[in-house]
Scaffold this active site. Structure first.
Site, short mmCIF file in Angstrom:
data_model
loop_
_atom_site.label_atom_id
_atom_site.label_comp_id
_atom_site.label_asym_id
_atom_site.label_seq_id
_atom_site.Cartn_x
_atom_site.Cartn_y
_atom_site.Cartn_z
N ILE A 155 0.84 -1.19 0.00
CA ILE A 155 0.00 0.00 0.00
C ILE A 155 0.88 1.24 0.00
O ILE A 155 1.74 1.41 0.86
CB ILE A 155 -0.92 0.02 1.23
CG1 ILE A 155 -1.78 -1.24 1.27
CG2 ILE A 155 -1.82 1.26 1.21
CD1 ILE A 155 -2.53 -1.42 2.57
N GLY A 185 8.37 4.83 2.11
CA GLY A 185 7.46 4.68 3.23
C GLY A 185 6.06 4.23 2.89
O GLY A 185 5.46 4.72 1.96
N SER A 186 5.53 3.29 3.64
CA SER A 186 4.19 2.80 3.39
C SER A 186 3.85 1.68 4.37
O SER A 186 4.37 1.65 5.48
CB SER A 186 4.05 2.30 1.95
OG SER A 186 2.69 2.09 1.66
N ARG A 187 3.00 0.73 3.91
CA ARG A 187 2.68 -0.40 4.77
C ARG A 187 2.32 -1.60 3.90
O ARG A 187 1.99 -1.47 2.71
CB ARG A 187 1.58 -0.06 5.75
CG ARG A 187 0.18 -0.37 5.31
CD ARG A 187 -0.81 -0.05 6.43
NE ARG A 187 -2.05 -0.75 6.22
CZ ARG A 187 -3.25 -0.22 6.42
NH1 ARG A 187 -3.37 1.03 6.83
NH2 ARG A 187 -4.34 -0.94 6.23
#
Length: 218
Positions: A155, A185-187
């Site tokens: 994501i 950066g994210s998940r």
């Protein structure tokens, strides 16, 4: 060792920093201003190098275990309705990555890739409740005979503007092998069978390719 996704960015950043150093030395007369700018540029270069590092990981292959696909912190453990592929209830485990984490995405289980799809979308902050369904993302499902099917979803976040997904349907996935990369950066969300035995806790830090997220009893 740096990831291939970062080679071009690292080269461009290095060139910009070198050029900036030369210009600063020639056109900025005030010593403290020159030193401050140089330090900021060096820190920026170090951040880029840190972001694209690709350390080797030792994955203990186990068909009854799910390992973390990325480095980061566990921010979600809950039973949810997964509406894209399974269309039923699953246990969701989400790992949030900060800009200083390793951003290589790894296969959580070994087996056969049975689903892989990219979705354009928004760039909500990665911890937003709707990020999993509204942000730019990719969904990959791997199946093996002993664990079953496990879905992992990359994501994008507010800073992550590019998701790279290597998984193709019918590929043979090696547990801990690279399945993609997320820039800046994210998940990553995991969706697991309800009978999975979760081995992590909220706010626990995990390492991609090594930390055990869950296991299943045959």
């Amino acid at each position: 060792m740096f990831h291939k996704e970062g080679h071009k960015i690292i080269l461009v950043t290095f060139g910009i920093v070198v050029a900036a150093f030369l210009l600063i030395d020639s056109f900025v007369a005030v010593q403290w201003v020159r030193t401050t700018i140089m330090v900021v540029l060096l820190l920026f270069l170090i951040l880029i190098l840190q972001f694209f590092r690709n350390p080797k990981r030792r994955t203990a292959l186990n068909e009854l275990q799910v390992i973390s696909p990325v480095d980061g912190k566990v921010v979600v453990i809950e039973e949810v309705e997964e509406n894209e592929y399974f269309k039923d209830k699953r246990i969701q485990v989400s790992v949030f990555m900060s800009p200083v984490n390793v951003h290589v995405t790894r296969y959580p289980i070994g087996g056969k890739v049975v689903f892989s799809k990219y979705h354009p979308g928004k760039f909500l902050v990665a911890w937003h409740p709707k990020a999993s369904e509204e942000n730019e993302r990719t969904t990959v499902v791997v199946e093996n005979e002993r664990y079953g099917k496990v879905l992992h979803r990359q994501i994008a976040g507010a800073l992550a503007k590019r998701i790279v997904n290597y998984a193709k349907v019918d590929d043979v996935a090696l547990q801990g092998g690279e399945s993609g990369f997320i820039k800046f950066g994210s998940r990553v969300d995991l969706f697991l069978p309800l009978n999975s035995n979760i081995k992590v806790q909220l706010n626990q830090k995990v390492r991609g390719g090594e930390s055990i997220i869950a296991e299943i009893n045959e």
